[in-house]
Enzyme design. Structure first.
Site, PDB file in Angstrom:
ATOM      1  N   GLY A  57      -5.917  54.076 -15.929  1.00  0.00           N
ATOM      2  CA  GLY A  57      -5.693  53.160 -16.426  1.00  0.00           C
ATOM      3  C   GLY A  57      -5.631  52.683 -17.392  1.00  0.00           C
ATOM      4  O   GLY A  57      -4.857  51.612 -16.795  1.00  0.00           O
ATOM      5  N   GLU A  89      -7.882  46.898 -21.897  1.00  0.00           N
ATOM      6  CA  GLU A  89      -6.562  46.607 -21.713  1.00  0.00           C
ATOM      7  C   GLU A  89      -5.463  46.897 -22.947  1.00  0.00           C
ATOM      8  O   GLU A  89      -5.073  46.319 -23.580  1.00  0.00           O
ATOM      9  CB  GLU A  89      -7.344  44.773 -22.550  1.00  0.00           C
ATOM     10  CG  GLU A  89      -7.589  43.873 -22.084  1.00  0.00           C
ATOM     11  CD  GLU A  89      -7.606  42.645 -22.383  1.00  0.00           C
ATOM     12  OE1 GLU A  89      -6.883  41.870 -22.775  1.00  0.00           O
ATOM     13  OE2 GLU A  89      -8.925  41.994 -21.979  1.00  0.00           O
TER      14      GLU A  89
END
Length: 386
Positions: free
Chosen positions: A123, A360
């Protein structure tokens, strides 16, 4: 909305967007089903010309758009942002055929885009992704080079309901960030399936499974083995605007708190008469304005091609998202129990504000980027080898 750094036309546009968010977009969003793509909302964003502006605006205008929409309708802001995130690689790196096929449909809201970078074990460390793109000469057909995608993606916004995905896969094993390729993968490609994840989110988030999904050179975005640049370039543009989203939420929470504390009777006066309350509100305003200015500065640096864009983008996202968490939480505290009632603005913002500190690039990742960029920009002391 402050006048600093903004021209009159920009201020007027922001005011118009806030009105559109409250009067045109919020009523549509309220009819949507949480956890599902709101295609009616996307169509309305398309009719208003806002989705098309994703491809014609600079970073600062993107921030102004996201901040203004977030102030009045977070669902509209998120729907717009996800279209931009998923389609920007096509806009910036796509072939004429890819752009002609997908960008008009994204702009009018009839096609849903998604940015498929994250994996369960990759991630925050995007360079560690493991989705394989195995060479398959037979899959290339007339396009020449071909691959088969095998593996999974996870935590993908708009999955599994998107119409196409910008997918990042490893084409060169063991090459780290230098062996990743970006592909444009339509949702109906054989071997591609998805499942929804039950998340604290108003929009869909899901997992994608790739079982030998065929892709060819015609599906590559940019250059083979150079997809990490596509991903980081997209994030450098969108990270400041995530900060703008956060600033819009913080501003809405601040305004609600000003109104509430000015009229709420407490201890023989108004809540705002208490110094401890007034000082908390002042701190909320201070932090919100500081975050806003850093977001504007990072976006302007991007538009100007100034040095240090990754550092500035990381700083803007970090400061703004952490600030919004503080401001919304403080607003809830000053409102008391009423703020936690379902349907209250702050109850909504309290749920919305948490995720931007993770997606993000989590706050910890942003600090790592900032430190790395700072040390890279610092020359070694005189007399020492670099």
């Amino acid at each position: 909305m402050p006048a600093f750094s903004l021209e009159p036309r920009q201020q007027a546009w922001c005011a118009e967007l806030r009105t559109l968010a409250a009067e045109r977009l919020r009523p549509v969003a309220e009819k949507g089903e949480p956890g599902r793509v709101d295609r009616a909302l996307l169509a309305e964003l398309g009719r208003l010309g806002l989705l098309e502006r994703l491809f014609t605006s600079g970073a600062l205008d993107l921030c102004l758009m996201r901040e203004s929409l977030a102030h009045g309708c977070t669902e509209a802001e998120t729907a717009l942002a996800l279209q931009g995130l998923g389609a920007h690689p096509v806009h910036a790196h796509g072939t004429p055929a890819q752009r002609a096929r997908w960008l008009p449909a994204v702009a009018d809201g009839s096609a849903v885009a998604a940015f498929a970078l994250s994996e369960r074990a990759a991630g925050s460390d995007a360079a560690a992704l493991t989705l394989r793109a195995d060479p398959d000469p037979g899959a290339g057909g007339g396009a020449g080079r071909g691959w088969r995608l095998t593996g999974e993606k996870c935590w993908i916004s708009n999955a599994p309901e998107a119409d196409f995905y910008t997918v990042f896969a490893r084409t060169a094993p063991g090459a780290g960030s230098r062996g990743i390729t970006a592909f444009l993968v339509p949702a109906d490609r054989p071997g591609l399936t998805g499942s929804a994840l039950d998340m604290l989110s108003p929009h869909p988030i899901g997992a994608l499974a790739f079982d030998g999904v065929p892709v060819t050179a015609d599906d590559v975005l940019g250059e083979a083995d150079r997809g990490f640049r596509v991903a980081m370039g997209t994030l450098n543009l969108f990270r400041p605007s995530v900060g703008a989203f956060a600033v819009g939420m913080a501003q809405a929470a601040l305004e609600a708190t000003l109104a509430h504390t000015a009229r709420r009777d407490a201890f023989g006066g108004k809540l705002s008469d208490l110094q401890t309350v007034a000082h908390q509100v002042a701190e909320m305003a201070l932090r919100t304005e500081a975050a806003r200015l850093m977001v504007y500065a990072a976006a302007t640096a991007y538009d100007d091609g100034a040095p240090g864009v990754p550092r500035r983008a990381a700083m803007a996202k970090l400061l703004a998202t952490e600030t919004a968490q503080y401001v919304v939480d403080t607003a809830v505290q000053l409102h008391g129990a009423r703020a936690l009632r379902r349907g209250h603005l702050l109850e909504h913002l309290y749920r919305e504000v948490r995720a931007p500190r993770i997606y993000e690039g989590a706050s910890e990742v942003q600090r790592g980027i900032i430190a790395k960029e700072l040390y890279a920009e610092t020359p070694p002391p005189a007399g020492e080898a670099p």
